[in-house]
Design a protein around this motif. Sequence first.
Motif, PDB file in Angstrom:
ATOM      1  N   LEU A  35       0.770  -0.730   0.219  1.00  0.00           N
ATOM      2  CA  LEU A  35      -0.023  -0.042   0.081  1.00  0.00           C
ATOM      3  C   LEU A  35       0.894   1.242   0.014  1.00  0.00           C
ATOM      4  O   LEU A  35       0.955   2.493  -0.529  1.00  0.00           O
ATOM      5  CB  LEU A  35      -0.874   0.055   1.187  1.00  0.00           C
ATOM      6  N   THR A  36       1.678   1.270   0.610  1.00  0.00           N
ATOM      7  CA  THR A  36       2.922   1.616   0.883  1.00  0.00           C
ATOM      8  C   THR A  36       3.607   3.010  -0.463  1.00  0.00           C
ATOM      9  O   THR A  36       3.371   3.224  -0.807  1.00  0.00           O
ATOM     10  CB  THR A  36       4.193   1.716   2.048  1.00  0.00           C
ATOM     11  N   THR A  95       1.311   9.921  -5.389  1.00  0.00           N
ATOM     12  CA  THR A  95       2.116  11.724  -4.589  1.00  0.00           C
ATOM     13  C   THR A  95       2.444  12.429  -4.810  1.00  0.00           C
ATOM     14  O   THR A  95       2.664  13.010  -6.309  1.00  0.00           O
ATOM     15  CB  THR A  95       3.187  10.746  -3.800  1.00  0.00           C
ATOM     16  N   SER A  96       2.370  13.622  -4.426  1.00  0.00           N
ATOM     17  CA  SER A  96       3.245  15.188  -5.021  1.00  0.00           C
ATOM     18  C   SER A  96       4.506  15.083  -3.313  1.00  0.00           C
ATOM     19  O   SER A  96       4.149  15.926  -3.189  1.00  0.00           O
ATOM     20  CB  SER A  96       2.297  16.285  -4.692  1.00  0.00           C
ATOM     21  N   ASP A 111       5.529  18.140  -1.701  1.00  0.00           N
ATOM     22  CA  ASP A 111       5.035  19.006  -0.175  1.00  0.00           C
ATOM     23  C   ASP A 111       5.364  18.147   1.112  1.00  0.00           C
ATOM     24  O   ASP A 111       5.894  19.061   2.085  1.00  0.00           O
ATOM     25  CB  ASP A 111       3.645  18.315   0.102  1.00  0.00           C
ATOM     26  N   THR A 112       6.059  17.113   0.595  1.00  0.00           N
ATOM     27  CA  THR A 112       7.058  16.278   2.114  1.00  0.00           C
ATOM     28  C   THR A 112       8.462  16.443   2.167  1.00  0.00           C
ATOM     29  O   THR A 112       8.949  17.401   3.202  1.00  0.00           O
ATOM     30  CB  THR A 112       7.694  14.923   2.166  1.00  0.00           C
ATOM     31  N   LEU A 159       5.865  22.071   9.639  1.00  0.00           N
ATOM     32  CA  LEU A 159       5.246  21.518   7.947  1.00  0.00           C
ATOM     33  C   LEU A 159       5.057  23.067   7.770  1.00  0.00           C
ATOM     34  O   LEU A 159       4.779  24.214   7.572  1.00  0.00           O
ATOM     35  CB  LEU A 159       3.408  21.621   9.024  1.00  0.00           C
ATOM     36  N   ARG A 219      -3.136  21.542  -6.104  1.00  0.00           N
ATOM     37  CA  ARG A 219      -2.188  20.897  -6.103  1.00  0.00           C
ATOM     38  C   ARG A 219      -1.195  20.181  -7.055  1.00  0.00           C
ATOM     39  O   ARG A 219      -2.625  20.276  -8.382  1.00  0.00           O
ATOM     40  CB  ARG A 219      -2.627  19.663  -5.513  1.00  0.00           C
ATOM     41  N   LEU A 250      10.882   6.424   2.132  1.00  0.00           N
ATOM     42  CA  LEU A 250      10.184   5.149   3.004  1.00  0.00           C
ATOM     43  C   LEU A 250      10.721   4.185   2.724  1.00  0.00           C
ATOM     44  O   LEU A 250      10.863   3.473   1.576  1.00  0.00           O
ATOM     45  CB  LEU A 250       8.816   5.789   2.985  1.00  0.00           C
ATOM     46  N   ALA A 304      -4.767  10.691  -2.672  1.00  0.00           N
ATOM     47  CA  ALA A 304      -3.976   9.958  -1.609  1.00  0.00           C
ATOM     48  C   ALA A 304      -4.088  10.758  -0.503  1.00  0.00           C
ATOM     49  O   ALA A 304      -3.490   9.947   0.399  1.00  0.00           O
ATOM     50  CB  ALA A 304      -2.938  11.183  -1.887  1.00  0.00           C
ATOM     51  N   PHE A 364      -4.287   4.501   6.168  1.00  0.00           N
ATOM     52  CA  PHE A 364      -3.555   3.146   6.295  1.00  0.00           C
ATOM     53  C   PHE A 364      -1.997   3.838   7.173  1.00  0.00           C
ATOM     54  O   PHE A 364      -1.539   2.536   7.889  1.00  0.00           O
ATOM     55  CB  PHE A 364      -3.099   2.452   4.932  1.00  0.00           C
ATOM     56  N   VAL A 396      11.093   1.168  12.176  1.00  0.00           N
ATOM     57  CA  VAL A 396      10.585   1.993  10.288  1.00  0.00           C
ATOM     58  C   VAL A 396      10.719   4.020  10.401  1.00  0.00           C
ATOM     59  O   VAL A 396      10.854   3.539   9.296  1.00  0.00           O
ATOM     60  CB  VAL A 396       9.157   1.341  10.110  1.00  0.00           C
ATOM     61  N   GLY A 400       8.021   9.777  14.057  1.00  0.00           N
ATOM     62  CA  GLY A 400       7.449   9.905  11.921  1.00  0.00           C
ATOM     63  C   GLY A 400       8.125  10.172  10.901  1.00  0.00           C
ATOM     64  O   GLY A 400       8.326   8.953  10.207  1.00  0.00           O
ATOM     65  N   LEU A 401       9.613  11.061  12.048  1.00  0.00           N
ATOM     66  CA  LEU A 401      10.727  11.488  10.488  1.00  0.00           C
ATOM     67  C   LEU A 401      11.804  10.953  10.625  1.00  0.00           C
ATOM     68  O   LEU A 401      13.083  11.461  10.623  1.00  0.00           O
ATOM     69  CB  LEU A 401      10.533  12.239  10.296  1.00  0.00           C
ATOM     70  N   PHE A 426       7.678  14.698  15.078  1.00  0.00           N
ATOM     71  CA  PHE A 426       6.125  14.602  14.074  1.00  0.00           C
ATOM     72  C   PHE A 426       5.283  13.487  14.482  1.00  0.00           C
ATOM     73  O   PHE A 426       5.463  12.882  15.184  1.00  0.00           O
ATOM     74  CB  PHE A 426       7.131  14.611  12.336  1.00  0.00           C
ATOM     75  N   SER A 482       0.259  15.561  10.890  1.00  0.00           N
ATOM     76  CA  SER A 482      -0.009  16.205   9.417  1.00  0.00           C
ATOM     77  C   SER A 482      -1.090  16.093   8.560  1.00  0.00           C
ATOM     78  O   SER A 482      -1.172  16.146   7.744  1.00  0.00           O
ATOM     79  CB  SER A 482       0.644  15.933   9.769  1.00  0.00           C
TER      80      SER A 482
HETATM   81  C1  HEM Z   1       0.925   1.585   5.952  1.00  0.00           C
HETATM   82  C2  HEM Z   1       1.514   2.471   4.761  1.00  0.00           C
HETATM   83  C3  HEM Z   1       1.350   3.981   4.908  1.00  0.00           C
HETATM   84  C4  HEM Z   1       0.461   4.492   3.732  1.00  0.00           C
HETATM   85  C5  HEM Z   1      -0.607   3.595   2.638  1.00  0.00           C
HETATM   86  C6  HEM Z   1       0.556   5.726   3.096  1.00  0.00           C
HETATM   87  C7  HEM Z   1       0.107   6.510   2.592  1.00  0.00           C
HETATM   88  C8  HEM Z   1       0.776   8.014   3.011  1.00  0.00           C
HETATM   89  C9  HEM Z   1      -0.068   8.723   1.768  1.00  0.00           C
HETATM   90  C10 HEM Z   1      -0.851   8.608   0.432  1.00  0.00           C
HETATM   91  C11 HEM Z   1       0.299   9.903   1.721  1.00  0.00           C
HETATM   92  C12 HEM Z   1       0.132  10.598   1.478  1.00  0.00           C
HETATM   93  C13 HEM Z   1       1.409  11.478   0.403  1.00  0.00           C
HETATM   94  C14 HEM Z   1       0.718  12.697  -0.602  1.00  0.00           C
HETATM   95  O1  HEM Z   1      -0.171  13.668  -0.026  1.00  0.00           O
HETATM   96  O2  HEM Z   1       1.651  13.475  -1.576  1.00  0.00           O
HETATM   97  C15 HEM Z   1       1.576   9.781   3.307  1.00  0.00           C
HETATM   98  C16 HEM Z   1       1.855  10.618   3.446  1.00  0.00           C
HETATM   99  C17 HEM Z   1       3.255  10.658   4.520  1.00  0.00           C
HETATM  100  N1  HEM Z   1       3.396   9.204   5.176  1.00  0.00           N
HETATM  101 FE1  HEM Z   1       2.601   7.958   4.682  1.00  0.00          FE
HETATM  102  N2  HEM Z   1       1.641   5.440   4.276  1.00  0.00           N
HETATM  103  C18 HEM Z   1       2.127   4.970   4.856  1.00  0.00           C
HETATM  104  C19 HEM Z   1       3.328   4.415   5.805  1.00  0.00           C
HETATM  105  C20 HEM Z   1       4.316   5.392   6.434  1.00  0.00           C
HETATM  106  C21 HEM Z   1       5.134   5.000   6.759  1.00  0.00           C
HETATM  107  C22 HEM Z   1       5.497   3.888   7.468  1.00  0.00           C
HETATM  108  C23 HEM Z   1       5.807   6.539   7.268  1.00  0.00           C
HETATM  109  C24 HEM Z   1       6.975   6.637   7.952  1.00  0.00           C
HETATM  110  C25 HEM Z   1       7.961   5.792   8.251  1.00  0.00           C
HETATM  111  C26 HEM Z   1       5.106   7.134   6.590  1.00  0.00           C
HETATM  112  C27 HEM Z   1       5.227   8.774   6.435  1.00  0.00           C
HETATM  113  C28 HEM Z   1       4.600   9.795   5.855  1.00  0.00           C
HETATM  114  C29 HEM Z   1       5.166  11.168   5.813  1.00  0.00           C
HETATM  115  C30 HEM Z   1       6.251  11.352   6.423  1.00  0.00           C
HETATM  116  C31 HEM Z   1       4.465  11.689   4.614  1.00  0.00           C
HETATM  117  C32 HEM Z   1       3.851  13.326   4.755  1.00  0.00           C
HETATM  118  C33 HEM Z   1       3.086  13.959   5.573  1.00  0.00           C
HETATM  119  C34 HEM Z   1       2.713  14.552   5.447  1.00  0.00           C
HETATM  120  O3  HEM Z   1       3.346  15.630   4.980  1.00  0.00           O
HETATM  121  O4  HEM Z   1       1.742  15.591   5.991  1.00  0.00           O
HETATM  122  N3  HEM Z   1       3.797   7.026   5.213  1.00  0.00           N
HETATM  123  N4  HEM Z   1       1.459   7.969   3.195  1.00  0.00           N
END
Ligand code: HEM
Length: 618
Positions: free
Chosen positions: A120-121, A128-129, A132-133, A176, A196, A272, A364, A370, A393, A436-437, A444, A449
């Motif tokens: 899923l990740t 993704t975009s 923004d991160t 952020l 976006r 990731l 997204a 998730f 992780v 988080g990060l 974080f 967020s």
């Molecule tokens: C369960 C599995 C995961 C899924 C399905 C998932 C999905 C997503 C999605 C769809 C986004 C938005 C991307 C965007 O808007 O461009 C996101 C953002 C993010 N994810 Fe995940 N992610 C997962 C696991 C993780 C893990 C394990 C981490 C850290 C180790 C993580 C850290 C982040 C961070 C830091 C952001 C950006 C947050 C923000 O700027 O608001 N994610 N993730």
Amino acid sequence: CKFMNIIHYDSYKGTPISDKEYKEYIKKNNTFWCVNDIQPCDPNEWRRIDGSCNNLKHPTYGAMHTPLVKVLPSVYDAGYEPRKAKDGADLPLPRYLRTSLLLEGKVPDQMLTQLATNLLTFISSEVTSVQDTINYVLWKPYCCEPRGKADRSCTPNKIPNDDPVHRFSSIRCLNLTRPESFQSMGCVRNDTTPDRILSSTSTLDLSTLYGGNLDMLKKMARTFQNGLLKTEIEEGREWPPSTKSKTDICLQNQKPAETRCHSTPEVGSNSLFAVNLFVIWFWRNHNFIAKSLAKVNPCWDDDQLFYAARDVNIAIYLQISFYELLPILMGRKNMIMNNLISKLSGFRDLYNDKILPQQSIEMAAVLRWFHTMQEGSLKMYDVDGTYLKAFPVVNLTLRTGFLAVDNNIDYLTQGSFRQPCGKADYIVDPDIAEVGLGTLQQAFDIPTSDLTKHRYFGFQPYVKYLEYCNRQKYESFEDLLDVMDPERVEMLRDRYNHIEDIDLMAGIWLEKHVRGGRIPSTLFCLITEQLGRTIASDRHWYERQDRPHAFTLQQLLEIRKATISRLICDVGDKVTQIQPKGFLRAGPGNEMCSCNSIRSIDFNAWADPQCVVNKRNK
Ligand code: HEM
């Protein structure tokens, strides 16, 4: 040659621009975001690397840096700031909502393995975009400092003084930034509603691997021999090429021991842990396929082998995602009813050239739910399944080097199909919620967020999405009893004054799951909405009979055999035993078995009669 005639398109509008307009963008130094350079489309060519020409009438759609579709029009307060509550006050602080609506803890799922959340990740990395991160991690780490106050793009999260965790620390702010848009990048007047910018291609096409730019692919990835991608062998393991420069994006690598960092067309390959793992696996899988195709087709040249291998790689990825993973989460019958998968194994064709290849901005954003299912500690096992150790992780983001030392990738691969992921409940792993990060930020909270970003995307209130999905009105908190348990409704009533104040993310966090599936019903609805568009708008969708270089029926039936366990047996490190259904935990009916007993694709189905004729003629 016709391919020299590059046409410059306005990436926002999708229409060609004049030389004069193009020069103006050059002067302003923003061709990167505002202009798509596209060669004339050829209806018979393979799926393009940059995603363009998927829709022949609208060549830019499908490419990077194009706009997203909005399921519901956005709503903002003045100056495109987040909407206010019905009574005109500010909405409750996101960090307060997160800490009071979700609990922190670890509850292992009894059915699903880490492979489920890992894939899923990876799928998320395709919609993704990433800017923004990167923006707040690399370019603007200062939003909680005094200088952040003067920067409009800074939108840090406040931490209340009575915060359950940080009342014991001095941290009162989480860094952020505001999502970037065609407006903030200077492509469109900034007194219009923000739109976006998608930084990946709009279809599910393994762009995290192959990138979205043909020149980058040629320079960084292709060997131009036998259709193969470049690789490096280190201690007997095959890796994508690595960067040779002293400074790289793998900021969490612990030097001098950890040095590996991918140099692939898409920089997100190092991001990731789960994205990284699947990039490595699909990278190797490309070469595994190319070699298999070359064996049955000695007369194919490098280009034909490369594009055919990519096409099969994408098809395997889509087959595993749509027919193996998503049915477990969304419910198989639900997916069949919504035309996302077929009951039959032959061709199916839902292509409609009136539907443009685009992602919804909601997709997204809701996939972020998730995060609540993400396990924070990755368990490592040896090949016999003996537990060795665990690793957070969050400390593996931008840390490819860790995978390449101490046999870590072998042990993490074993963990991916032996360890459960987090349960789909109201509980989030403490590392996801408070760290988080890793070392990339002082502190974080990913789900906080997530909720904040929803506000900056201008999402309408949760109940408007409920109305869109369920086609009925929701006017009072009592009406929500249809979709969530009474105690969850009470929690929302305590935190929001009006039902139309509730944030989309908060509603999805507390919702009951869709019947027959394991995800919240509004999440199901918005994923279904997008995947329907993904299939119908993709001229190159692998199940179509009538597409350029389409599979024969025999080939499609071979693709249908793809499973996550076979993939890992083929390209995972030191995997000789696995359960046949890799997204599900091993147990009765899904016992660990030898890779030899997991069925594989027979590439003889790709044997080209032309090669036989050529051989005879020689
Ligand atoms: C369960 C599995 C995961 C899924 C399905 C998932 C999905 C997503 C999605 C769809 C986004 C938005 C991307 C965007 O808007 O461009 C996101 C953002 C993010 N994810 Fe995940 N992610 C997962 C696991 C993780 C893990 C394990 C981490 C850290 C180790 C993580 C850290 C982040 C961070 C830091 C952001 C950006 C947050 C923000 O700027 O608001 N994610 N993730």
